[in-house]
Design an enzyme around this catalytic site. Structure first.
Site, short mmCIF file in Angstrom:
data_model
loop_
_atom_site.label_atom_id
_atom_site.label_comp_id
_atom_site.label_asym_id
_atom_site.label_seq_id
_atom_site.Cartn_x
_atom_site.Cartn_y
_atom_site.Cartn_z
CE LYS A 84 0.91 1.30 4.40
NZ LYS A 84 1.51 2.62 4.80
N PRO A 124 9.82 -4.47 0.14
CG PRO A 124 10.56 -2.31 -0.31
CD PRO A 124 9.76 -3.42 -0.89
CB ALA A 126 9.75 0.00 2.90
CG LEU A 135 6.34 0.48 0.48
CD1 LEU A 135 7.27 -0.22 -0.51
CD2 LEU A 135 5.51 1.53 -0.24
N GLY A 166 4.26 -4.10 4.13
CA GLY A 166 4.57 -5.46 3.73
C GLY A 166 4.14 -6.50 4.74
CG ASP A 197 -1.14 0.15 8.03
OD1 ASP A 197 -1.97 1.04 8.31
OD2 ASP A 197 0.07 0.37 7.82
#
Length: 280
Positions: A9, A93, A96, A98, A100, A135
């Site tokens: 995301k 990664p 980061a 994002l 993950g 998240d």
């Protein structure tokens, strides 16, 4: 065996409204799923949880991993020992900004629902996800969402236009806990007009929305990793419609609707990790 994609995301906006009574931060975010994804394979076993990781550095393969925790939380929710062997093929990664780890957890929750034919609703899957991380519910739902509360209260939005997304992660890592703690000591004076941005996106006025995109954690992250600001400037100079740090960092993303410009943007920086993907 069953396979799930754990998509990353980006945060189109990230605002912090304050600290809640429970110690968490009250946030408002516009979250967008992208195509970059880890691959998650699930297989039934007699009992318990096994986890194997292919790729990535310094990622735990025990109960410290969010994918492992997700399997345990599903088992607790249904009151059964749903034995599962999990294999993660890491592409996103870590540390980061994002999501993950959250994406992996969401994929395990969705996957176990399918693997064992539990017939849990999306709402039930998200309730399980809340126990693991703020998240995770978004990573279960995906698309484009307005997130409130700790990030777990989601309002799905109409999908935005499909954009190329260039990602650049500089050397160095920023923990979410450190970013929020440091922000509390140096809170932002300017906040993104989140509701205005949502209205602009929904009517397709992307140019106006891009001008308002903002992440209040950028200022503290840049003090720790100055390369974040350098990447943003280079992305913008190379023709990005918008360049912004995602989450608590340190990844910077750029959006463009032109494939050639995306390649030009990616070539403009010398970062530790660079990806070209798309919104999803």
């Amino acid at each position: 065996m069953l396979k799930e994609l754990a998509r990353a995301k980006i945060n189109l906006t990230l605002d912090i409204l304050g600290v809640r009574a429970d110690g968490y931060h009250e946030v408002e975010m516009i979250m967008q799923m992208i195509e970059l994804a880890d691959e998650v394979e699930l297989k039934k076993i007699a009992s318990g949880v096994r986890l194997k990781i292919d790729g990535g550095k310094n990622i735990p393969s025990d109960e410290k991993n969010l994918a492992w925790r997700a399997a345990v939380e599903v088992q607790k929710f249904v009151g059964k020992d749903l034995g599962v062997a999990i294999e993660l093929k890491k592409k996103i990664p870590s540390a980061a900004g994002l999501g993950g780890g959250s994406a992996d957890a969401a994929a395990v929750i969705r996957g176990l629902n399918r693997l064992y034919e539990l017939n849990l609703t999306d709402n039930e899957l998200c309730k399980i996800g809340e126990r693991i991380g703020s998240d995770v519910p978004f990573c279960i739902i995906g698309g484009t969402c307005f997130a409130e509360g700790r990030g777990e209260i989601l309002t799905p939005l109409a999908p935005i236009k499909r954009f190329n997304v260039v990602l650049a992660k500089p050397d160095g890592e920023i923990s979410t806990a450190w970013a929020y703690k440091t922000y509390d000591e140096n809170s932002a004076q300017i906040h993104p007009p989140t509701k205005t941005i949502i209205a602009q996106l929904q009517r397709g006025d992307y140019d106006a929305a891009f001008k308002n995109f903002s992440n209040v954690l950028e200022s503290v992250a840049i003090k720790k990793i100055p390369a974040i600001a350098e990447i943003k400037n280079k992305f913008s100079a190379a023709g990005a419609n918008v360049a912004l740090m995602s989450g608590s960092g340190a990844t910077v993303f750029a959006l463009t609707d032109d494939d050639l410009t995306a390649k030009k943007i990616a070539a403009s920086v010398d970062a530790a990790q660079i990806f070209i993907t798309k919104t999803f």
